[in-house]
Design a protein around this motif. Structure first.
Motif, mmCIF file in Angstrom:
data_model
loop_
_atom_site.group_PDB
_atom_site.id
_atom_site.type_symbol
_atom_site.label_atom_id
_atom_site.label_comp_id
_atom_site.label_asym_id
_atom_site.label_seq_id
_atom_site.Cartn_x
_atom_site.Cartn_y
_atom_site.Cartn_z
ATOM 1 N N LEU A 289 -49.541 -76.392 44.765
ATOM 2 C CA LEU A 289 -50.387 -76.338 43.583
ATOM 3 C C LEU A 289 -51.851 -76.533 43.979
ATOM 4 O O LEU A 289 -52.182 -77.392 44.777
ATOM 5 C CB LEU A 289 -49.958 -77.433 42.613
ATOM 6 N N THR A 290 -52.737 -75.709 43.429
ATOM 7 C CA THR A 290 -54.159 -75.779 43.775
ATOM 8 C C THR A 290 -54.997 -76.115 42.553
ATOM 9 O O THR A 290 -54.570 -75.946 41.410
ATOM 10 C CB THR A 290 -54.659 -74.435 44.345
ATOM 11 N N ALA A 291 -56.236 -76.562 42.806
ATOM 12 C CA ALA A 291 -57.157 -76.900 41.713
ATOM 13 C C ALA A 291 -57.469 -75.674 40.868
ATOM 14 O O ALA A 291 -57.617 -75.760 39.647
ATOM 15 C CB ALA A 291 -58.442 -77.502 42.290
ATOM 16 N N GLY A 321 -50.129 -83.108 46.063
ATOM 17 C CA GLY A 321 -50.771 -81.962 45.424
ATOM 18 C C GLY A 321 -50.919 -82.143 43.932
ATOM 19 O O GLY A 321 -51.873 -81.656 43.321
ATOM 20 N N ILE A 322 -49.977 -82.861 43.322
ATOM 21 C CA ILE A 322 -50.019 -83.045 41.876
ATOM 22 C C ILE A 322 -51.155 -83.981 41.472
ATOM 23 O O ILE A 322 -51.608 -83.964 40.331
ATOM 24 C CB ILE A 322 -48.666 -83.571 41.354
ATOM 25 N N ASP A 323 -51.642 -84.794 42.405
ATOM 26 C CA ASP A 323 -52.810 -85.622 42.097
ATOM 27 C C ASP A 323 -53.983 -84.759 41.632
ATOM 28 O O ASP A 323 -54.840 -85.203 40.873
ATOM 29 C CB ASP A 323 -53.233 -86.433 43.329
ATOM 30 N N LEU A 324 -54.007 -83.501 42.100
ATOM 31 C CA LEU A 324 -55.052 -82.580 41.673
ATOM 32 C C LEU A 324 -55.034 -82.379 40.168
ATOM 33 O O LEU A 324 -56.070 -82.213 39.526
ATOM 34 C CB LEU A 324 -54.871 -81.217 42.360
ATOM 35 N N VAL A 325 -53.830 -82.394 39.596
ATOM 36 C CA VAL A 325 -53.687 -82.203 38.156
ATOM 37 C C VAL A 325 -54.360 -83.351 37.415
ATOM 38 O O VAL A 325 -55.098 -83.143 36.447
ATOM 39 C CB VAL A 325 -52.201 -82.111 37.763
ATOM 40 N N LEU A 326 -54.128 -84.564 37.869
ATOM 41 C CA LEU A 326 -54.724 -85.740 37.230
ATOM 42 C C LEU A 326 -56.243 -85.695 37.328
ATOM 43 O O LEU A 326 -56.955 -86.035 36.388
ATOM 44 C CB LEU A 326 -54.200 -87.021 37.899
ATOM 45 N N GLU A 327 -56.745 -85.246 38.473
ATOM 46 C CA GLU A 327 -58.183 -85.193 38.707
ATOM 47 C C GLU A 327 -58.873 -84.200 37.775
ATOM 48 O O GLU A 327 -60.046 -84.357 37.449
ATOM 49 C CB GLU A 327 -58.443 -84.797 40.166
ATOM 50 N N GLN A 328 -58.122 -83.193 37.340
ATOM 51 C CA GLN A 328 -58.677 -82.177 36.451
ATOM 52 C C GLN A 328 -58.577 -82.583 34.984
ATOM 53 O O GLN A 328 -58.758 -81.763 34.093
ATOM 54 C CB GLN A 328 -57.938 -80.848 36.668
ATOM 55 N N GLU A 329 -58.271 -83.854 34.733
ATOM 56 C CA GLU A 329 -58.179 -84.384 33.359
ATOM 57 C C GLU A 329 -57.118 -83.655 32.543
ATOM 58 O O GLU A 329 -57.343 -83.267 31.397
ATOM 59 C CB GLU A 329 -59.535 -84.313 32.664
#
Length: 651
Positions: A289-291, A321-329
């Motif tokens: 998963l990407t930003a 990779g899923i931490d990216l989801v959290l970072e994108q609010e």
């Protein structure tokens, strides 16, 4: 690129209430129109359209902007696509700028590749439905998997015939150039011969958000250990696997309607969900998963549920990779299917309502899911538990919303049996480090270039909160937009000619002369571009920034223009008989500028005092003398500003 004169014609023709009323039922309320917001569910209308200002604003969800923004948001188009949509609505011929030879070639190559992909999709689909080999092998596989005709046609599934070069030869016979067959990855050139990349595979076309075929995925049907089970098109000018999601074109409408997106792994997972009646589903097609993929989903919803099969090892590999989801609010949940099941097989065992009920009952918040999953491995091992806490803390720390962070801290504290204060201490360390690094980078780079400002960083919200002068600077922007062309002072020169100083000229001159710059590039861009354009006869600040090509700029303008014109208590005097805000400008504007200067001086004074304390602690007398001189200068400036403000104390 669309010619600027054409863009101007589109903005001039696109009347906001006409554009919005194509999608929203509007009712006249005074000078404005009111309706139910199309971007979030509401029972009482809070969506306002102002024909006079040329903007829309929802006071429920906060969305707002000009006609182009509305079409971008509602129809999920990019800026150019929205302009073309409006041009078509108002029968305006779109004139595009003349491109350089290199740009023209790149554009033509890209379009040629898209045409080749379209031809390939139709050829593969025809094979599946009309060719005897395609019907026997390709359609036989789809029937074996239980897919119905309408699903197969909906996703334009196809089949590439067996044989080394059947498709490549057919494409060349139809006039398609070898170079485009190779650059799209449909063919592989080997010893001056073109070979079919996807031979003997069921083909899943990968559509872009507008519905055009950008690439293909192919599944082999033979038991060949030397060949990959799935094969995708290579990266090209028209396809970047990190920026597209399989099924996004077919799912986008349902995602918006349901305010949720389900994320699965494979092509057949998506097809099976659609067949079960759930259409708001996309696949990452086996890639991490990407930003960019998250931002693509975020165009339609802030809610994502990631569905995993029972492979624990695969899940752990995906967690970071899923931490990216959290970072994108984005609000992310996880659903773990029963052991041995995948989304494809599981969705075929039940109907849409039953499947949705199962998902809602069993999905869990990502942080809680991650904590419980890692806790099973850690057990009573203190080192593993410590590493687990670090892992969880990092995930919670990147969540931008403080309230959501607090909820997760409480839950994880209970699960891990760790004091909340310990978690908060570690989280705050991480947050402060990130902010400090961001601040240092911002200071190091000073203000961005014009090209960089046009892109503007995604952390504008942080910049606003970190900017201690945000309130004063926003007030200056508001004054420029609403009253910049109003006369502030008027006097006659020696020849008897009247000299006028406009509000905008005064503010920009004051900022420029004292070299005052905002750390927020969004505000600074407004100040700079106002100064560059204010002497032009045709310059109108409201329309210039409202219709700005940069989405962040026109969003700021829409927010400010939708605010009521309310004076601060600072400017209200009981004995005043002045009736309108415009008439108070001669009092307001100089005080507003001086308030801003005073705030800047106070911040500089704070820095100097801190440095003086350090110099005193280290016994550095030379540095102390230098700082005392700086303090004396700042004191003089502070007193002068205080006098301008009527001897108000600047503290």
């Amino acid at each position: 690129m669309i010619d600027q004169s054409t863009v101007a014609r589109i903005f001039d023709s696109a009347e906001i209430s006409e554009v919005v009323s194509d999608f929203v039922t509007l009712k006249k309320r005074g000078v404005n129109f009111l309706g139910l917001c199309p971007f979030h569910n509401e029972k009482s209308p809070s969506f306002t359209v102002s024909p006079a200002k040329g903007i829309y604003k929802c006071f429920g969800c906060g969305k707002g902007g000009n006609p182009v923004n509305f079409i971008m948001e509602h129809e999920h188009l990019d800026y150019v696509g929205a302009l073309k949509y409006l041009a078509n609505k108002y029968h305006i011929e779109v004139v595009e700028k003349e491109l350089s030879p290199e740009q023209e070639k790149k554009k033509n190559d890209r379009e040629s590749m898209m045409i080749v992909n379209s031809f390939a999709q139709k050829s593969f689909t025809e094979n599946l439905h009309e060719n005897s080999q395609g019907i026997a092998i390709g359609m036989g596989y789809m029937r074996e998997r239980g897919f119905r005709d309408e699903i197969i046609k909906k996703f334009q599934v196809g089949y590439c015939l067996e044989g080394w070069d059947a498709f490549s030869n057919h494409a060349q016979e139809c006039g398609f150039k070898k170079e485009y067959l190779v650059t799209t990855g449909l063919s592989i050139e080997k010893e001056n011969r073109l070979l079919d990349r996807f031979r003997g595979r069921v083909i899943f076309p990968i559509h872009g958000i507008a519905g055009r075929v950008q690439a293909f995925g192919g599944r082999i049907l033979k038991n060949d250990k030397k060949s990959a089970k799935y094969l995708n098109s290579p990266e090209s000018e028209v396809y970047s696997k990190s920026r597209i999601l399989y099924g996004i074109f077919q799912a986008k409408k349902s995602i918006v309607q349901n305010e949720k997106c389900f994320l699965v792994e494979g092509y057949t997972d998506v097809l099976s969900f659609h067949q079960a009646g759930i259409e708001n589903v996309v696949a990452s097609s086996g890639t991490a998963l990407t930003a960019d993929q998250i931002r693509l989903i975020k165009r339609f919803t802030n809610n994502i549920t990631i569905i995993y099969d029972g492979d624990a090892a695969g899940i752990k590999a995906s967690l970071r990779g899923i931490d990216l989801v959290l970072e994108q609010e984005v609000n992310v949940k996880v659903l773990l299917l029963p052991q041995g099941e995948d989304p494809d097989s599981f969705s075929r065992t039940m109907g849409a309502s039953e499947l949705m009920e199962y998902i809602e009952k069993n999905e869990s918040d990502f942080i809680v899911f991650k904590t419980n999953l890692l806790l099973k491995d850690a057990k009573d091992d203190p080192v593993k538990r410590a590493n687990l806490i670090i892992e969880i803390v990092h995930s919670i720390a990147i969540i931008p919303d403080g309230i959501i962070r607090a909820v997760y801290v409480r839950e994880c504290s209970n699960i891990l049996n760790v004091d909340e204060r310990v978690l908060y201490t570690e989280i705050n360390k991480i947050i402060h480090k990130v902010k400090a690094d961001s601040w240092k980078n911002e200071q190091r780079s000073n203000l961005p270039s014009d090209q960089e400002r046009e892109k503007l960083p995604d952390n504008s919200a942080f910049l606003r909160s970190a900017n201690e002068c945000d309130g004063e600077e926003r007030a200056l922007v508001r004054t420029l937009l609403n009253f910049g062309s109003e006369i502030l002072f008027s006097q006659k020169d020696e020849a008897g000619n009247e000299e006028k100083l406009l509000v905008g000229q005064y503010i920009i001159a004051e900022l420029t002369n004292d070299e005052l710059e905002s750390i927020n590039p969004l505000y600074q861009l407004v100040f700079d571009q106002y100064g560059e354009n204010m002497e032009k006869e045709t310059f109108n600040a409201k329309t210039f920034f409202r219709d700005h090509s940069n989405e962040k700029v026109n969003q700021l303008a829409a927010d400010i223009l939708s605010e009521p014109h309310q004076l601060s208590g600072l400017w209200t005097r009981k004995e005043s008989v002045i009736e309108t805000e415009e008439e108070k400008l001669v009092l307001i504007v100089p005080k507003l500028v001086n308030e801003y200067k005073g705030k800047k001086v106070r911040l500089l004074m704070k820095d100097v005092m801190q440095e003086m304390q350090k110099a005193q602690d280290t016994g550095n007398s030379d540095r102390m003398m230098e700082l005392m001189k700086q303090k004396m200068v700042l004191d003089q400036i502070k007193n002068a500003i205080s006098k301008e403000l009527g001897n108000r104390t600047i503290s």
